[in-house]
Design a protein around this motif. Structure first.
Motif, PDB file in Angstrom:
ATOM      1  N   LEU A 159       0.828  -1.209   0.000  1.00 51.50           N
ATOM      2  CA  LEU A 159       0.000   0.000   0.000  1.00 51.50           C
ATOM      3  C   LEU A 159       0.860   1.255   0.000  1.00 51.50           C
ATOM      4  O   LEU A 159       1.645   1.479   0.908  1.00 51.50           O
ATOM      5  N   LEU A 189       7.011   2.361  -2.273  1.00 56.39           N
ATOM      6  CA  LEU A 189       5.867   2.736  -1.443  1.00 56.39           C
ATOM      7  C   LEU A 189       5.998   4.161  -0.904  1.00 56.39           C
ATOM      8  O   LEU A 189       5.194   4.590  -0.083  1.00 56.39           O
ATOM      9  N   SER A 211       4.536  -7.481  -5.686  1.00 52.98           N
ATOM     10  CA  SER A 211       4.109  -6.455  -6.644  1.00 52.98           C
ATOM     11  C   SER A 211       5.150  -6.031  -7.663  1.00 52.98           C
ATOM     12  O   SER A 211       4.788  -5.497  -8.711  1.00 52.98           O
TER      13      SER A 211
HETATM   14  C1  LIG Z   1       3.459   1.435  -6.989  1.00 58.60           C
HETATM   15  C2  LIG Z   1       3.859   0.215  -6.275  1.00 58.60           C
HETATM   16  C3  LIG Z   1       3.198  -0.217  -5.115  1.00 58.60           C
HETATM   17  C4  LIG Z   1       2.100   0.591  -4.448  1.00 58.60           C
HETATM   18  O1  LIG Z   1       1.016   0.827  -5.288  1.00 58.60           O
HETATM   19  P1  LIG Z   1      -0.040   1.993  -4.987  1.00 58.60           P
HETATM   20  O2  LIG Z   1      -1.055   1.857  -6.031  1.00 58.60           O
HETATM   21  O3  LIG Z   1       0.690   3.298  -5.072  1.00 58.60           O
HETATM   22  O4  LIG Z   1      -0.539   1.771  -3.591  1.00 58.60           O
HETATM   23  C5  LIG Z   1       3.579  -1.427  -4.558  1.00 58.60           C
HETATM   24  N1  LIG Z   1       4.575  -2.169  -5.093  1.00 58.60           N
HETATM   25  C6  LIG Z   1       5.237  -1.786  -6.197  1.00 58.60           C
HETATM   26  C7  LIG Z   1       6.315  -2.654  -6.722  1.00 58.60           C
HETATM   27  C8  LIG Z   1       4.902  -0.580  -6.831  1.00 58.60           C
HETATM   28  O5  LIG Z   1       5.563  -0.221  -7.934  1.00 58.60           O
END
Ligand SMILES: *Cc1c(COP(=O)(O)O)cnc(C)c1O
Length: 321
Positions: free
Chosen positions: A176, A231, A303
């Motif tokens: 987040l 983040l 992510s």
């Molecule tokens: C952008 C990002 C996040 C967070 O996403 P949000 O939409 O800004 O909350 C998490 N992990 C990675 C690898 C990101 O690039």
């Protein structure tokens, strides 16, 4: 609960139809060392992070002549990469404004993808001011990293994909920051599996959405260096989309320390062989530290993988401490 929110399951299904052939469907693996925990390996997405989903959906929602004149963003790196690739694929131009805090490997990666990079200021807010100037004076169109309905709908396609492999997770742990990922994933998952708990996870150092949710309105926090550099940044004083969605849809927000993030990066490397960035490891950090007890089907969203090699080597080397 979801009525009246800026992005709904229908928007996310339309996004899925629009971008489905352009994005990768990423694997989901059981964590062999943590019973009940599943890893959504979204770091294997095009350009190394889920951001390609939202950027692609936002670009394809614009008229081609607008994309040709240029799209612009302020980004801590992964959204910039994603927008560069998405605009290029659509035959357009991308301008990316980055703060000096963004690691050198991420800046170079954005350039390598064909975008024009502008380094401005020492914070996300200063980079965003340059975006506003380019929109007003150069006629470019902003594609924001998170606070945008088309971007959130694109990120939500990740939620639909999770449910294909795991139709009713006990919990989904979402990294987040600005809340674009959490908003989209939560809207998709809660629509189909209302009992699933949606848990946002941020680093203790500079967690703007956590502070804003606690305050009941968007607030600013000091930006600090962190292993979870993706983040970093604020949520915007005039936040229109993600603050309301995170407030309505997240069941909990957990903060983790730098040591916990490092340990989680080592754990993920041990079980997958892959180097993920700090932001991708915060869900595992919450579980390994005991802050979250996993249920029978707990999904961690891994992510992104855009970590500087020297950073990853340092984290691995700290193993014996
Ligand atoms: C952008 C990002 C996040 C967070 O996403 P949000 O939409 O800004 O909350 C998490 N992990 C990675 C690898 C990101 O690039």
């Amino acid at each position: 609960m979801m009525a009246g929110l800026p992005v709904t399951i229908n928007d996310i299904r339309m996004a899925e139809a629009r971008i489905g052939t352009l994005i990768r469907r990423t694997p989901m693996l059981a964590d062999p060392r943590l019973p009940g925990v599943r890893m959504k390996q979204e770091y294997r997405q095009e350009t190394g992070a889920f951001k390609f989903r939202g950027a692609t959906n936002a670009v394809l929602a614009l008229p081609p002549e607008v994309v040709a004149r240029g799209v612009v963003t302020a980004s801590t790196g992964n959204h910039g990469r994603a927008l560069a690739r998405a605009a290029g694929a659509a035959g357009g131009r991308a301008v990316v404004c980055l703060s000096r805090l963004v690691p050198a490997n991420k800046v170079q990666a954005v350039r390598d993808l064909g975008a024009e990079v502008r380094i401005v200021g020492r914070s996300q807010d200063e980079a965003m001011a340059e975006v506003a100037r380019a929109v007003a004076e150069e006629g470019l169109t902003e594609v924001p990293p998170f606070d945008d309905a088309a971007v959130v709908a694109g990120q939500g396609t990740l939620g639909l994909e999770i449910l294909v492999d795991c139709p009713a997770p006990s919990a989904v742990l979402v990294p987040l920051s600005g809340g674009g990922l959490a908003s989209g994933v939560a809207a998709a998952v809660k629509a189909r599996s209302p009992a699933t708990r949606l848990i946002g996870v941020s680093m203790e150092r500079g967690a703007a959405m956590a502070a804003s949710l606690a305050a009941g309105r968007p607030v600013e926090v000091e930006e600090e260096p962190t292993l979870a550099d993706s983040l970093g940044g604020g949520i915007g004083a005039g936040n229109r989309v993600t603050f309301a969605m995170c407030r309505a849809l997240l069941d909990d927000v957990i903060l983790v320390t730098e040591e916990e993030i490092a340990a989680a990066m080592r754990h993920i490397h041990a079980v997958t062989g892959d180097a993920v960035e700090g932001a991708a490891a915060v869900g595992h950090a919450a579980i390994l530290s005991g802050r979250v007890s996993p249920g029978p089907d707990t999904v961690c969203i891994l992510s992104g993988a855009n970590v500087a090699p020297e950073t990853f080597v340092r984290v691995l080397g700290d193993q014996t401490r």
